[in-house]
Each structure stands twice: as structure tokens, then as C-alpha cells.
Design an enzyme around this catalytic site. Sequence first.
Site, short mmCIF file in Angstrom:
data_model
loop_
_atom_site.label_atom_id
_atom_site.label_comp_id
_atom_site.label_asym_id
_atom_site.label_seq_id
_atom_site.Cartn_x
_atom_site.Cartn_y
_atom_site.Cartn_z
N LYS A 1 18.37 0.11 100.86
CA LYS A 1 17.36 -0.95 101.02
C LYS A 1 16.00 -0.33 100.77
O LYS A 1 15.83 0.89 100.88
CB LYS A 1 17.41 -1.51 102.45
N ALA B 1 19.75 -20.67 100.29
CA ALA B 1 21.09 -20.64 100.88
C ALA B 1 21.47 -22.01 101.43
O ALA B 1 22.58 -22.51 101.17
CB ALA B 1 21.13 -19.58 101.98
N GLY B 2 20.58 -22.66 102.18
CA GLY B 2 20.90 -23.93 102.83
C GLY B 2 21.12 -25.07 101.84
O GLY B 2 22.05 -25.88 102.00
P1 NAD Z 1 14.39 -19.31 101.63
O1 NAD Z 1 13.05 -18.70 101.84
O2 NAD Z 1 14.75 -19.86 100.29
O3 NAD Z 1 14.64 -20.48 102.71
C1 NAD Z 1 14.45 -20.34 104.07
C2 NAD Z 1 14.48 -21.72 104.69
O4 NAD Z 1 14.40 -21.60 106.11
C3 NAD Z 1 13.30 -22.61 104.28
O5 NAD Z 1 13.77 -23.92 104.04
C4 NAD Z 1 12.40 -22.61 105.52
O6 NAD Z 1 11.64 -23.81 105.64
C5 NAD Z 1 13.44 -22.53 106.59
N1 NAD Z 1 12.92 -22.08 107.88
C6 NAD Z 1 11.96 -21.16 108.12
N2 NAD Z 1 11.73 -21.10 109.45
C7 NAD Z 1 12.57 -21.99 110.03
C8 NAD Z 1 12.82 -22.38 111.36
N3 NAD Z 1 12.14 -21.86 112.37
N4 NAD Z 1 13.79 -23.29 111.58
C9 NAD Z 1 14.47 -23.84 110.56
N5 NAD Z 1 14.27 -23.52 109.29
C10 NAD Z 1 13.33 -22.60 109.03
O7 NAD Z 1 15.42 -18.18 102.07
P2 NAD Z 1 16.96 -18.01 101.69
O8 NAD Z 1 17.07 -17.14 100.51
O9 NAD Z 1 17.63 -19.34 101.71
O10 NAD Z 1 17.44 -17.14 102.95
C11 NAD Z 1 17.75 -17.76 104.19
C12 NAD Z 1 18.53 -16.76 105.02
O11 NAD Z 1 19.67 -16.33 104.28
C13 NAD Z 1 17.74 -15.47 105.35
O12 NAD Z 1 18.16 -15.01 106.62
C14 NAD Z 1 18.20 -14.50 104.29
O13 NAD Z 1 18.08 -13.14 104.69
C15 NAD Z 1 19.66 -14.91 104.18
N6 NAD Z 1 20.27 -14.47 102.93
C16 NAD Z 1 19.90 -15.01 101.74
C17 NAD Z 1 20.49 -14.54 100.57
C18 NAD Z 1 20.16 -15.13 99.23
O14 NAD Z 1 20.78 -14.72 98.23
N7 NAD Z 1 19.25 -16.08 99.15
C19 NAD Z 1 21.47 -13.52 100.62
C20 NAD Z 1 21.84 -13.00 101.86
C21 NAD Z 1 21.23 -13.49 103.03
#
Ligand code: NAD
Length: 415
Positions: free
Chosen positions: A105, A221-222
Site C-alpha cells: 500500500k 461500490a453501492g
Molecule cells: P465512493 O467515494 O465512490 O462512495 C462513497 C459513498 O459513501 C458516497 O456515496 C458517500 O456519499 C457515501 N458516504 C460517505 N459518508 C457516509 C455516511 N456517513 N453514511 C452513508 N454514506 C456515506 O467510494 P467507493 O469506491 O464506493 O468506496 C466505498 C467503500 O468501499 C470504501 O470503504 C472503500 O474503501 C471500499 N472499497 C471500494 C473499492 C472500489 O473498487 N471502489 C474496493 C474495495 C473497497
Amino acid sequence: MAELNPFKIAQQQVDLAAEKLGLDPATHELLRWPQKELVVTLPVRMDDGTTQVFHGYRVQYNTARGPAKGGLRWHPDENIDTVRALAAWMTWKTAVVDIPLGGGKGGVTCNPKIMSDREKQNLSRAYIRAIANMLSVSKDVPAPDVYTTPQIMGWMMDEYETLVGEHHPGVITGKPLPLGGSEGRGDATARGGIYVTRELAKELNIDLRGKTMAIQGFGNAGQYAALLGHDILGLKLVAASDSKGGIYNPKGLDPKQVVDYKLKSGSLQGFPDSDAISNEEILQLEVAVLFPAALENVITEKNADKLRCHISCELANGPTTPDADDILYQNRVVVLPDFLANAGGVTVSYFEQVQNTYNYYWSLSEVHQRLDEKMTRAFHGVYQMFKKEKVNMRKAAYLVSVARVAEACKLRGWV
Ligand code: NAD
């Protein structure tokens, strides 16, 4: 729970697995520490003519199973202990999905939100010049993480290739498609989570078609979890939230319309035919599958008892605290732990590296099929351990991955 140093938590997780696996003291000690780390100081010319000095890091946690692999985070709170912890977790993640890579990392302490593109490009190039000796396709391959983008990966790859005077696209993954990125990287994290949810449902004899899902966090992710949960598993989306709050309709929300609405308006609030729901309430809905897909430490000893989902598929990193894990296990909520559930991203990053090395590129359907095979096999490895050892799924995943890394260290004659 008191705020804990993430690296200390990562070491405690190794300690628990080492004890259960009966690892000898030398192997245990080896797996508690990064193998190599570099801290760099980076003077960068800013747009106003001044020079700002940044601090950067790269940690190779363990390379017994292959070259280090792991993202680069640009964040104001970035520090060496966060990077060490994330590098440890990458080691267990690559091991649990059984790809021939180690864990690494890196990052820079900075606030990219207030930097121009030119400043970000200058920082990208300065960082690569400073750590280039640690990198290569066969040594260490970075990728994007929080606040780093495909464009930043493209600049970094170009700087590396300029330094060595040859093409080496596989030295970094998460690149834009025209620079050797892989098809299927965009939705890979959510897709991997959907595949392991499908396998778990089969083991639990649950037919997910028409059952409900709720999603906390509606970013990359969501959003893909909503679309793919519907398309692949037949789940009905009843609630979704972002940092500003959530929306709820027990009769169901159209995932595509919700994603379009969020992309257009930047928020979920005001989505037609829905009621407002808080980020806390969304966790407590009675649904078949909950996807925590936002932040760490949202499911704690304070609210774990109130969760009513059957499965919690952790797309976010670290959404559940260790105390909460025990409560969920007692209450028969089955948790698909983060480093298994969100490993689809690193798996497709690995595919990108393989395609770069061959200089031959796969179709989207080939990427999906190979990802499905990897995630399905990884799930069943963990599930067998879960049944055999009668521990929660996270501990089972640790037992699988720490054992694999320990075995590689032994076979190399390191311990
Ligand atoms: P992103 O920045 O695209 O989205 C994050 C989302 O979380 C946004 O919609 C934001 O509004 C929301 N959010 C922030 N604070 C919040 C709260 N208090 N309550 C509810 N929602 C809230 O990020 P992502 O890439 O979707 O990553 C989300 C999670 O998944 C992180 O923990 C990240 O480490 C993990 N992750 C992502 C990937 C990837 O490939 N994108 C891979 C492994 C892990």
C-alpha cells in the site's frame, strides 16, 4: 470504542489467527511486520510558483506469494501506520482470493480536493521518481485507492516508463482503458460481492429472488451493488443512503432510476415515491441483504444487536468493529467480511496486470467469467473453514489467508 491505531488492530488480527493456527514464533513475528517500507519527502512546484513539500509512503507488507499489490491513497490523514495496516490487509486479501500476489500500500499526505490537475500531475510524477526503485511488474504494482483516479495512474505509469525507457503498463493498475486498463474494473468490487452473496445464499438455502436489500453508501461500490443485486440476484432495493441521508420504500425502488437520480442531482434526497431514512435506520432494516458500502466502524457494539438483516455483505473496508462481529455471530447475522466481499476490485486489477504482461486483452464477458470463478472458489474456501472451526466468517477468512502466506514463507525457507 477508543480510537485504535489501525496497524495495532492489524497486528492483533494476525495474533489471533497465529494462535488458532499454532504458528511457530518466528513465522508469527514475521507476519506481524511489513517487510519493507519507504518514507519519502517530495518537493512539488505549485501553480502559484511556490514549492510545497509533501510526505509520501510505500509499504511492501509481504511478498512471499508474489509481487506486492495495493493502492495509493491521497488523504490529509494519511500516515505510515495507516499505510502499514492497509498493506497488511492487502496481503490477506490477495491470499484469500488466491491470486499470486503479496500485499502493499502507499500514499501521500495531501488534500487533492484543493489541488489543480497540474499540481496533481506534478505530485504523481514526484512520487514515482522517489519510489521507482521499489516498483516493477515483478516487485510491486500500485493501484488507485481513496482520492486517486485512473488519470493519476496514467501519469504515474508514464513517469515510470520515462524513467526506465521502456513500455511497462503492468507496473500500475486501474489505468484508463486506452492506456491498458481492463474491461470490467468499474463494477468489479460490487460484482465480486454479489457473486459471494449468491454462493452464501445457496449454502444457507435462501432463494434471494424477490427478497430485499438495503445499501448504505451510494458511490462506486453501492451503486453497482444496487444494479447487480437486482440483475444477478433478483433482489429488490428498498433503501439506499449517502452522506446526506437515505431514501426508503418497502415496495421497492428502481435501482437504475435511483442511480441516474444520484448521478444527476449528486444526492438521493427527494427521490420520487420514497420516504427519508437516516444512515443509522438503514442499518436496522429487516432485509435479506445489507450492503455496508460507505465507511469504516458503522456497525459497533452499540447498534449490532439491532441489525435485522440475514446477510451483511461488506463492500466497505472495516464497517464492523470486532465487538460487533461477535454480537452479529451470536444473533446469526452472517457477515461476508470486507477482505473477501470487496476483493473483486483487486482481482480485476490482477487481471489487468496479466493482460498487460501478455499485451493481449480480454472481452468483458471473459473478465466476468474469470472473476466469478475466483470469487466463488474464495468463498467456498472460507465457508469450509467457517463450518470446520465454528468461528465467525471474518476469523475463518483470516485463518485461510494467514495459513496461505505462512506456508509460502516456510516453503521459501524464510522461517
Ligand atoms: P465512493 O467515494 O465512490 O462512495 C462513497 C459513498 O459513501 C458516497 O456515496 C458517500 O456519499 C457515501 N458516504 C460517505 N459518508 C457516509 C455516511 N456517513 N453514511 C452513508 N454514506 C456515506 O467510494 P467507493 O469506491 O464506493 O468506496 C466505498 C467503500 O468501499 C470504501 O470503504 C472503500 O474503501 C471500499 N472499497 C471500494 C473499492 C472500489 O473498487 N471502489 C474496493 C474495495 C473497497
